[in-house]
Motif scaffolding. Sequence first.
Motif, short mmCIF file in Angstrom:
data_model
loop_
_atom_site.label_atom_id
_atom_site.label_comp_id
_atom_site.label_asym_id
_atom_site.label_seq_id
_atom_site.Cartn_x
_atom_site.Cartn_y
_atom_site.Cartn_z
N ARG A 14 0.84 -1.17 -0.01
CA ARG A 14 0.05 0.05 -0.04
C ARG A 14 1.06 1.24 -0.10
N PHE A 15 0.74 2.23 -0.81
CA PHE A 15 1.48 3.14 -1.20
C PHE A 15 0.79 4.54 -1.22
N THR A 16 1.45 5.69 -1.22
CA THR A 16 0.97 7.04 -1.25
C THR A 16 1.73 7.53 -2.57
N CYS A 17 1.07 8.36 -3.15
CA CYS A 17 1.30 9.17 -4.25
C CYS A 17 0.99 10.59 -4.28
N THR A 18 1.75 11.62 -4.01
CA THR A 18 1.75 12.96 -3.42
C THR A 18 2.51 13.83 -4.76
N GLY A 19 1.80 14.92 -4.60
CA GLY A 19 2.38 16.29 -5.38
C GLY A 19 2.23 15.78 -7.19
N GLY A 20 2.16 16.70 -7.94
CA GLY A 20 2.28 16.48 -9.51
C GLY A 20 0.93 16.31 -9.97
N PHE A 21 0.70 15.64 -10.98
CA PHE A 21 -0.51 15.36 -11.88
C PHE A 21 -0.96 13.94 -11.42
N THR A 22 -1.74 13.57 -10.52
CA THR A 22 -2.01 12.16 -9.95
C THR A 22 -2.75 11.68 -11.06
N GLY A 28 -1.28 6.94 -16.55
CA GLY A 28 0.04 6.09 -17.14
C GLY A 28 0.04 4.71 -16.48
N CYS A 29 -0.23 4.53 -15.24
CA CYS A 29 0.03 3.21 -14.74
C CYS A 29 -1.11 2.26 -15.43
N ARG A 30 -2.38 2.69 -16.10
CA ARG A 30 -3.05 1.74 -16.69
C ARG A 30 -2.56 1.47 -18.04
N ASN A 31 -1.93 2.58 -18.61
CA ASN A 31 -1.46 2.36 -19.95
C ASN A 31 -0.35 1.36 -19.86
N ASN A 32 0.32 1.40 -18.89
CA ASN A 32 1.71 0.53 -18.77
C ASN A 32 1.14 -0.77 -18.37
N GLY A 33 0.07 -1.11 -17.93
CA GLY A 33 -0.31 -2.53 -17.50
C GLY A 33 0.00 -2.70 -15.80
N ILE A 34 0.08 -1.59 -15.23
CA ILE A 34 0.18 -1.64 -13.89
C ILE A 34 -1.28 -1.61 -13.38
N ASN A 35 -1.58 -2.53 -12.36
CA ASN A 35 -3.03 -2.58 -12.07
C ASN A 35 -3.00 -2.16 -10.58
N LEU A 36 -3.92 -0.95 -10.21
CA LEU A 36 -3.78 -0.37 -9.26
C LEU A 36 -5.21 -0.76 -8.42
N LYS A 37 -5.18 -0.99 -7.17
CA LYS A 37 -6.25 -1.61 -6.32
C LYS A 37 -6.54 -0.51 -5.02
N ASN A 38 -7.87 -0.55 -4.76
CA ASN A 38 -8.42 0.25 -3.76
C ASN A 38 -7.72 1.66 -3.47
N ILE A 39 -8.05 2.47 -4.77
CA ILE A 39 -7.49 3.90 -5.00
C ILE A 39 -8.35 4.72 -4.21
N MET A 40 -7.75 5.68 -3.06
CA MET A 40 -8.61 6.63 -2.55
C MET A 40 -7.62 7.70 -2.43
N ARG A 51 0.56 -4.96 -6.63
CA ARG A 51 1.57 -6.05 -6.42
C ARG A 51 3.11 -5.90 -6.33
N ILE A 52 3.88 -6.49 -5.51
CA ILE A 52 5.17 -6.29 -5.24
C ILE A 52 5.88 -6.03 -6.73
N ALA A 53 5.70 -6.89 -7.72
CA ALA A 53 6.91 -6.66 -8.58
C ALA A 53 6.36 -5.52 -9.67
N GLN A 54 5.01 -5.17 -9.51
CA GLN A 54 4.48 -3.85 -10.30
C GLN A 54 4.83 -2.55 -9.77
N TYR A 55 5.08 -2.71 -8.37
CA TYR A 55 5.24 -1.57 -7.56
C TYR A 55 6.91 -1.07 -8.01
N LYS A 56 7.56 -1.65 -8.43
CA LYS A 56 8.94 -1.45 -8.92
C LYS A 56 8.88 -0.58 -10.19
N SER A 57 7.79 -0.62 -10.88
CA SER A 57 7.68 0.30 -12.38
C SER A 57 7.08 1.29 -12.03
N LEU A 58 6.65 1.71 -10.89
CA LEU A 58 5.73 2.83 -10.48
C LEU A 58 6.47 4.20 -10.68
#
Length: 391
Positions: A14-22, A28-40, A51-58
Motif C-alpha cells: 500500500r503506497f501514497t502518491c503525492t504532488g504533481g499530476f495524480t 499512465g499506470c493503466r497504459n503501462n499494464g500496472i494494476n492499481l487496487k483500492n484507490i482513495m 503487487r510487489i513486482a509492479q510497484y518497482k515500475s511505478l
Amino acid sequence: MLIRFFRWLLGYVRFTCTGGFTEGFINGCRNNGINLKNIMQTDGGIIAETRIAQYKSLHKTAFKNGCVVKIQKRCGFPFLLAPVSRRGGLLAGAVYMAVFISLMGGFIWNITVSGNDRITDVKIVDYLAQNGFKTGVRWSSVDKEQLELSVMSDFEEVAWISINKTGSTASVEISETVDKPKMEKNDITNVTAAEDGVITRVIALGGWPEVKEGDAVTRGDLLISGVRESEVDKKNHFAHAHGTVLAQVNGSISLNVARSQTEKTPTHTEKYKKLFLFGLEIPLYLKKDSGSADIGSEKTTLVINDYRLPVGIITETAEYYSESARMLTDGELEALAKSELEKKKNEELKNCEILNENITVEKDDGGCVITDSYSCIRNIAVQTEILFDNQ
C-alpha cells in the motif's frame, strides 16, 4: 475471498502518491499494464495498492507526472517470511517439521478402548499388538475388518467391536455380550468328608444327612446322601446333595528357617530420564552401573485438550542396595520363624476357628524347625458325583 487470498499469498504494498499530476499518474499506470487496487483520494494525492513486482515500475510513471510514491505498508505472505529468509536452517527446519507431522499423521500413536467392563484395556491392547496393531503402525497397513472379526472370534465377551481413526488416535469401541443366567445344577451328588474329624454341626441344603453332631468320621465317609429309599412308596429318591458340615479336625504346619539370611542395605537412589517420541525411547544420559537395584518407572505423557500425544518423559528410579549374609541370633531366628508361620497360617487356616494350638521351635547351628500343632473347626464337606451303571 479467493482473490483476496491469492493477493495475500503473492504479496502487495500500500503506497501514497503525492504532488504533481495524480490523474496522469493513474492513467499512465493503466497504459503501462500496472494494476492499481483500492484507490482513495487524500488531501495531498492518492493512496493505492499494487503487487510487489509492479510497484518497482511505478517510479518511472510517477517521475513523468511529477509525483512522489512512498510505501505505506507491506502486506502478504512474502513479507512474513522476510525475517527468516536469511536463516536457511530455520526455514528448512520449519519445512521439515511440516512434512514430518504430515507423514506421522498416517501412523497410529495412541490407542483408546471404551465400552469394556469385563475385559481390561490392557488385555485388549495386548491382543491387538500381537496381531500387528500397535503404536507406530501405519493405519493403511491394517486390515481393520479382519482384526475386528478376530477379536469377536477370540473373546466370548465381545459382541461387537469397531476400530476408528481420529487424527493419530485409534478408538476401539466395544459392546460386550450379556451373560446368560446360570441354571441351577440338578446333578445327583453325595457330600463326603475331605479329612478326618469329629462332627460339630451339619447344615444340609440338599439331600439327607447321614451324620450328626459328635460322630467321628474319616476321609471319604458319606456325610450327606443324594439317594434315599422312601418307606412310603419303596422307591429311590434322588437329590443334589450339598451343604456345610463343620468338624473339629487336628493338623499341623511345619516350616524350616535358615539361620543365615541375606540382607539388603540401601546405599543410594538415582533417577534416569528418557525421552519417548512416537514410540522411540531416547536416553537423556547414560546409566551408571552401580550394582544391584530395584527399578521403578513413571511415564509422563504430553496432553493437549484431553488428547494424549505420543510424546513425553520416562523417569526411572533406581534404588541401589548391597547384599550381605548375616547369622541370626537365637532370638532373631525364632522371631523370623514365627513371622513366617503366621503368614502360612493366614493362608491355610483363614476360614477356620482355631480351638487350641501348640507351637514348638527346635534350633541348631543351621537354623530352626517351627511346628504348629493345632485343633480347629472347619468345613470338611466336599461334593462327589454319583455315577450309575447303565447295564
